[in-house]
Design an enzyme around this catalytic site. Structure first.
Site, PDB file in Angstrom:
ATOM      1  N   HIS A 138      -7.820  -4.804  -1.815  1.00  0.00           N
ATOM      2  CA  HIS A 138      -6.549  -4.281  -1.301  1.00  0.00           C
ATOM      3  C   HIS A 138      -5.838  -5.269  -0.383  1.00  0.00           C
ATOM      4  O   HIS A 138      -4.620  -5.239  -0.249  1.00  0.00           O
ATOM      5  CB  HIS A 138      -6.814  -2.968  -0.555  1.00  0.00           C
ATOM      6  CG  HIS A 138      -5.592  -2.150  -0.312  1.00  0.00           C
ATOM      7  ND1 HIS A 138      -4.767  -1.709  -1.328  1.00  0.00           N
ATOM      8  CD2 HIS A 138      -5.033  -1.678   0.833  1.00  0.00           C
ATOM      9  CE1 HIS A 138      -3.768  -1.009  -0.819  1.00  0.00           C
ATOM     10  NE2 HIS A 138      -3.900  -0.976   0.488  1.00  0.00           N
ATOM     11  N   ASP A 144      -9.123  -4.046  -6.395  1.00  0.00           N
ATOM     12  CA  ASP A 144      -8.747  -3.162  -5.289  1.00  0.00           C
ATOM     13  C   ASP A 144      -9.591  -1.890  -5.364  1.00  0.00           C
ATOM     14  O   ASP A 144      -9.427  -1.079  -6.270  1.00  0.00           O
ATOM     15  CB  ASP A 144      -7.253  -2.827  -5.387  1.00  0.00           C
ATOM     16  CG  ASP A 144      -6.703  -2.197  -4.121  1.00  0.00           C
ATOM     17  OD1 ASP A 144      -7.482  -1.532  -3.418  1.00  0.00           O
ATOM     18  OD2 ASP A 144      -5.502  -2.371  -3.848  1.00  0.00           O
ATOM     19  N   SER A 188       0.840  -1.193   0.000  1.00  0.00           N
ATOM     20  CA  SER A 188       0.000   0.000   0.000  1.00  0.00           C
ATOM     21  C   SER A 188       0.880   1.249   0.000  1.00  0.00           C
ATOM     22  O   SER A 188       1.656   1.447  -0.930  1.00  0.00           O
ATOM     23  CB  SER A 188      -0.960  -0.030   1.195  1.00  0.00           C
ATOM     24  OG  SER A 188      -1.967   0.946   1.056  1.00  0.00           O
TER      25      SER A 188
END
EC number: 3.4.14.5
Length: 900
Positions: free
Chosen positions: A863, A830, A753
Site C-alpha cells: 500500500h 497491496d 488510499s
C-alpha cells in the site's frame, strides 16, 4: 483504514505509523501524582518558553486573520541566530520599494474584480503578495522533488522513553546508543542531562551493542528492560510480518553478569511473535506459533499455556484485521497490575476466507523454489475478511499464574460470536478488568466489568449510537483507570472515557466504576483528542489535548476530576499545534510544538518537582537554513460553509503570487471518516513542491465525515461513503473556480488510499463540470472489496445496506468519460487495499468503452508503494502527469488521429 499521509514523502507510509510494541514512551498517558498544575499557577506555555530566551524567528508562511509576518510570541518562536539573516541588503530594499508600487496597483485592480462568495469565510482579511505571504522564503529557489522525498524537510521529533524507577524514582529515561563509556543501553536520570560533567553515567544495563550467546555475537533489534532493571529482554534478527508485527529470536540478558540465555532454552532458534515482562520482573509471557507460553526467571522451564494455536487460531496476538483496524499494534496480551493474571485474546479465524497476494519479483516467504519453479510467483495467503464475509471469532481469556488455570468469564446478554468485536481491555485493579465489546457494525457498545477473582462480570454501560444519532462508535485505546483514594476525595474506583455530549466528543469520569452517568470534564462545540489523558492522582487533575480553539489546532489543557477549573496550559492566543508527554511520576514534561512555525521540543520540571530543570532538546535548525534557501508557498486558512456545515480549508499559493494572474488548481484530499488533513502542523511536502516549483495553487478541504467537527457533520456520511464528501470537494472547487486568480479550466484532484477513492468518486459525481483531471493512488473502488471491520463501521453490512454499497462503488463510467483525463496507480502486492480494486475498475472502464485514463502498476509494492524505486516513481509520475494536464497535453492525446 490505515491512512497514507501525503506529506514529506509520507504517502509511502501506511495510514497509521509504525510503532514499537514495547515502547517505554508515555505520551500523555500516565497516571501522575503531582503537587500542582503542569506549569504552575502563573506559568503558561508562553512564560515557560520565555525563560529560555529563545532567539527571534523569521516569520514563516502561515497567514491568519490578515496579519502575516508578525512575530509570534516566544512559545511559537524557533531558536536561531539572527546573524544568519542574509537578505537585508540595500539593493533588495530598493528593488522591493519599486515593486511595492506596482503591486499596490495590481492589488487595487484585483479587489475591483474580486467576486464576493457568501459561502466562504476566510481568516485572511486581505490578499497578500508573495513577499508578505512567505517572508524571506519567497526569495529562495524552487523546491526540488528530491528534497521533499529524501527527508530533507523532515522535522526531528524525539519521544522520551520514560521508565518507572523500582523504588518510585521519577525522571528516569532509557537511553540507547553506540558502544562507549556510558554503555549501549542505560537508565539515566533526567538531571544528568542538565549537568553532564557532574552527573554519573546512570545505570548501565548493556555495556555493548552486541550480546554473546552460544559462541556467537548477536545484534539486538529491540530491547526491553525488566521493571526492576535487573534483566533485559532482547529481540534479535527481527523480521517484519504485517504493519506492526514481527518475529524474532528472544534472549534474556542478565545486567549483573552481562550474559545472555535463550528465552526458551529448549527452542533457542524459535521465532517468537510477542513477549512482555511481568510487572514483578519475575516472568515473561510470550507467543510462539500462535500459542502462549510463560517463562519464570527463577527456572529454565517454559510453561505452555495454550495448545490450540495454529494456522487458524491466535493466542495473545491479533490476526491481520485486528492488528490493522482494532488495536493498531501486535499486542493482545495484558498483564494484571500485580502480575497474578494474564488476559489474552483468542482469535479463531477458521471461517475467514483467504486472499492471495502474489509477488513476482521477490520472495517474501523467504522460501527458495524448487528447480524449474523459479519463474512462478511467490504467493502469500492472508485471512482477510471483506465486507459481509465471516469475521474472526474472538474471546477474552485469562490465565491464573499460580493455579495455571485458563478460563473465560461469560457475561449474559452479549453479542453472538459472529457479531462481536473486542476492542479494548484495561485492568481496573488487581482482579478487575474493563472490556469494551462492539457489535459487528460498531454502533452498539457494551462496557463490561469482569472480576477474575470471582470469575463473574456485569455490563456497566451500554451506548447505542444507532438509536442516538445513527452514527458509529470509533475504536479507542484511551480508557484510563482512576483508583479510589478516600484521603484525596475519591471514595470509589472509576475510569475516564470519551463520551458524546451535545454532538461532540468529550472526556467523562465514571465513578463508581458501575456508574453509567459520567461527570463531564469537558463540554462545548469542540472535541477532545483521542489520546490517553495524564492524571495527577494526588491533586485530582487531568491533562488532555483538545481542539477548543479550532479544529486545526491542538492545545494542552488541565481540568479537575470534578469538572472544574478548566485551564489552557499552552498559549491559545496564537495558532498552535502541540503534543505533550509526562514522566511516570509527573515531575517532568516534554512539550512538543509542531507548528505552524518551525517545530521545537523542550523538557521542564513540573511544579510538583521543586528541583528546577529545563532543556531545549530539539530546535530543528536545519529547517531554518532550508526555508532561507527555498521559496515556499503561502498557506491561507479559511472556512467554507456548505449545507450549513462549516468546513476547514487551506489554500497554498505559489511564491510571488500575482492576484491578476490565472493559476491552475490542484485539490489534494484524504477525507476518510475521522481523519484530518487541514491542520497547523509544519509541513513541507509534495503539495508544497507543486505550489512552489510547478506554480500551481493547491487546495485542501476537510469535508463532511472528517474529524474534530462534531458528530452531525461526521456521521452524515454513514451508509453512503463518498456522496457527501464528493459534494464538499465539488462545491469548494466551484467556489474557487469563481475566484479571479483561478484558471477554472484547469482544476485537478488527487489522493491516496481513501483519498484515491475520493478522487474517483469526485470525478464521477462531478462528471467534468468542475474538475477536469484526477490522479488516484491505491484507491478503493468498491467497498465490498475492503475489510469488514473498517467498512461495516461506516457502511453497515452489505446484507443490511445493499443499495448503499452499490451507490458508493465507482460505477458510472459515462460520468468518468466526461473528464479530460485521469490517472490510476496501484501496487500489485497491496495487502490493505487489494489490487483487485483497480482491476475491477479497469474491467468496468473496458466494458464502458472509456479510454481517457492512464494506469501505472508497481510490481510487488504494498500500500505504501516502495519496492524497487517505486516511491520516487510515484511522485515523478504524479508531477509529470499533472504538468501535462495543466499544459493541455492530454487534450492532444485524447483527440489523437491515426496516421494516414
Amino acid at each position: 483504514m490505515a491512512r497514507t499521509d501525503q506529506g514529506l514523502g509520507a504517502e509511502s507510509e501506511p495510514l497509521t505509523n509504525q510503532s514499537h510494541r514495547h515502547s517505554n514512551s508515555f505520551s500523555s498517558t500516565d497516571s501522575l501524582s503531582t503537587d500542582g498544575s503542569l506549569f504552575g499557577d502563573d506559568m503558561n506555555a508562553t512564560q515557560f518558553q520565555k525563560s529560555t530566551q529563545l532567539p527571534e524567528e523569521t516569520p514563516y508562511r502561515d497567514i491568519e486573520e490578515g496579519v502575516e509576518g508578525e512575530p509570534e510570541s516566544d512559545i511559537l518562536s524557533h531558536p536561531r541566530d539572527k546573524s544568519k539573516r542574509s537578505r537585508g541588503s540595500r539593493w533588495i530594499w530598493v528593488i522591493g520599494l519599486l515593486c511595492l508600487g506596482g503591486w499596490i496597483l495590481a492589488f487595487i485592480l484585483f479587489w475591483g474584480r474580486r467576486n464576493n462568495n457568501s459561502d466562504i469565510s476566510s481568516s485572511v482579511a486581505a490578499v497578500h503578495d508573495a513577499e508578505s505571504a512567505t517572508g524571506a522564503t519567497s526569495y529562495g529557489k524552487p523546491l526540488t522533488l528530491d528534497s521533499v522525498l529524501n527527508g530533507s524537510w523532515g522535522r526531528r521529533k524525539h519521544s522520551i522513553s520514560w521508565v518507572a524507577g523500582p523504588d518510585g524514582e521519577d525522571g528516569l529515561l532509557l537511553e540507547r546508543g553506540e558502544d562507549g563509556k556510558k554503555g549501549y543501553l542505560r537508565v539515566e536520570s533526567i538531571l544528568s542531562r542538565q549537568n553532564e560533567t557532574d552527573a554519573d553515567d546512570g545505570l548501565i544495563l548493556m555495556e555493548s551493542g552486541t550480546i554473546e550467546a552460544n559462541g556467537k555475537y548477536l545484534q539486538p533489534s529491540e530491547t526491553w528492560p525488566s521493571p526492576n532493571f535487573k534483566s533485559v529482554l532482547v529481540a534479535v534478527d527481527a523480521v517484519s510480518n504485517w504493519r506492526y508485527s514481527f518475529t524474532a529470536t528472544y534472549w534474556l540478558f542478565d545486567v549483573k553478569t552481562q550474559t545472555a540465555q535463550p528465552l526458551d532454552p529448549d527452542a533457542p532458534k524459535g521465532r517468537i511473535q510477542l513477549a512482555s515482562w511481568s510487572p514483578n520482573s519475575d516472568a515473561v509471557v510470550f507467543t510462539r506459533d500462535n500459542n502462549l507460553y510463560l517463562r519464570r526467571l527463577d527456572s529454565t522451564t517454559v510453561t505452555q499455556i495454550t495448545k490450540d494455536g495454529g494456522k487458524d487460531v491466535f493466542n495473545g496476538i491479533p490476526d491481520w484485521v485486528y492488528e490493522e483496524e482494532v488495536y493498531g499494534s501486535d499486542t493482545a496480551t495484558w498483564w494484571s497490575n500485580d502480575g497474578k493474571y494474564v488476559a489474552f485474546l483468542r482469535t479463531n479465524e477458521s471461517m475467514v476466507p483467504e486472499f492471495p497476494i502474489e509477488y513476482y519479483m521477490s520472495r517474501l516467504s523467504g522460501k527458495h523454489p524448487s528447480p524449474g519453479l523459479e519463474k512462478y510467483p511467490d504467493v502469500r495467503k492472508i485471512k482477510y475478511p471483506k465486507a459481509g464475509a465471516p469475521n474472526p471469532v474472538v474471546t477474552l481469556q485469562f490465565y491464573d499464574v499460580e493455579s495455571t488455570d485458563v478460563f473465560s468469564v461469560n457475561v449474559s446478554g452479549g453479542f453472538a460470536d459472529d457479531d462481536r468485536l473486542i476492542t479494548e481491555v484495561v485492568w481496573a485493579s488487581e482482579t478487575k478488568v474493563l472490556v469494551k465489546e462492539f457489535n459487528r457494525e460498531s454502533d452498539v457498545v457494551r462496557t463490561v466489568l469482569i472480576d477474575v477473582g470471582s470469575r463473574s462480570g456485569d455490563v456497566i454501560r451500554v451506548d447505542n449510537f444507532a438509536q442516538d444519532d445513527g452514527g458509529w462508535a470509533e475504536v479507542t485505546q484511551s480508557t484510563t483507570f482512576i483508583p479510589a483514594d478516600p484521603a484525596n476525595g475519591r471514595p470509589d474506583d472509576g475510569y475516564l472515557d470519551i463520551v458524546v455530549h451535545d454532538g461532540y466528543d468529550h472526556w467523562g469520569y465514571f465513578t463508581p466504576v458501575n456508574n453509567s452517568q459520567p461527570i463531564l470534564l469537558t463540554s462545548g462545540p469542540w472535541e477532545v483528542v483521542d489520546t490517553q489523558p495524564a492524571v495527577d492522582l494526588r491533586n485530582g487533575i487531568v491533562y488532555l489535548v483538545a481542539t477548543k480553539e479550532s479544529p486545526t489546532q491542538r492545545h494542552v489543557y488541565s481540568v479537575k476530576l470534578d469538572g472544574s477549573d478548566f485551564q489552557a496550559m499552552t498559549d491559545t492566543s496564537k495558532a498552535g499545534y502541540y503534543d505533550v508527554s509526562f514522566s511516570i511520576g509527573g515531575g517532568y514534561a516534554l512539550l512538543s510544538y509542531e507548528g505552524p512555525h518551525i517545530p521545537w521540543q523542550k523538557l521542564v520540571n513540573t511544579p510538583s518537582n521543586q528541583q528546577h530543570f529545563e532543556e531545549v532538546i530539539e530546535q530543528n535548525e536545519h529547517l531554518f537554513s532550508m526555508i532561507e534557501k527555498y521559496a515556499l508557498p503561502a498557506e491561507i486558512y479559511q472556512n467554507i460553509t456548505i449545507d450549513n456545515i462549516t468546513l476547514q480549508v487551506v489554500e497554498r499559493r505559489p511564491p510571488h503570487f500575482n492576484p491578476i494572474k490565472k493559476y491552475p488548481v490542484l485539490f489534494w484530499l484524504y477525507g476518510g471518516p475521522g481523519s484530518q488533513s487541514v491542520d497547523r502542523k509544519f509541513m513541507v511536502d509534495f503539495q508544497s513542491y507543486v505550489s512552489s516549483t510547478l506554480g500551481y495553487i493547491v487546495v485542501t478541504v476537510d469535508g463532511r465525515g472528517t474529524g474534530h467537527i462534531g458528530r452531525i457533520a461526521r456521521t452524515i456520511v454513514r451508509g453512503n461513503l463518498g456522496f457527501w464528501e464528493a459534494r464538499d470537494q465539488i462545491e469548494t472547487a466551484k467556489a474557487w473556480a469563481k475566484k479571479p486568480y483561478v484558471d477554472k479550466d484547469h482544476i485537478a484532484i488527487w489522493g491516496w488510499s481513501y483519498g484515491g477513492f475520493m478522487t474517483l468518486k469526485t470525478l464521477e459525481q462531478d462528471a467534468g463540470q468542475t474538475f477536469q483531471y484526477g490522479m488516484a493512488v491505491s484507491p478503493v473502488t468498491d467497498w465490498r472489496f475492503y475489510d469488514s471491520i473498517y467498512t461495516e463501521r461506516y457502511m453497515h453490512t452489505p446484507e443490511h445496506n445493499p443499495t448503499g454499497y452499490e451507490h458508493s462503488a465507482i460505477s458510472n463510467m459515462t460520468a468518468l468519460q466526461q473528464n479530460v483525463r485521469f490517472l490510476i496507480m496501484h501496487g500489485t502486492a497491496d495487502d490493505n487495499v487489494h489490487f483487485q480494486n483497480t482491476l475491477s475498475l479497469i474491467d468496468k472502464l473496458d466494458m464502458g468503452g472509456v479510454e481517457n485514463y492512464d494506469v501505472h502498476v508497481y510490481p510487488d509494492s504494498d500500500h505504501s508503494i516502495y519496492f524497487h524505486n517505486a516511491h520516487k516513481m510515484v511522485y515523478d509520475r504524479l508531477s509529470s502527469w499533472l504538468v501535462n494536464a495543466f499544459t493541455d497535453e492530454w487534450h492532444h492525446v485524447g483527440s489523437a488521429l491515426a496516421a494516414t
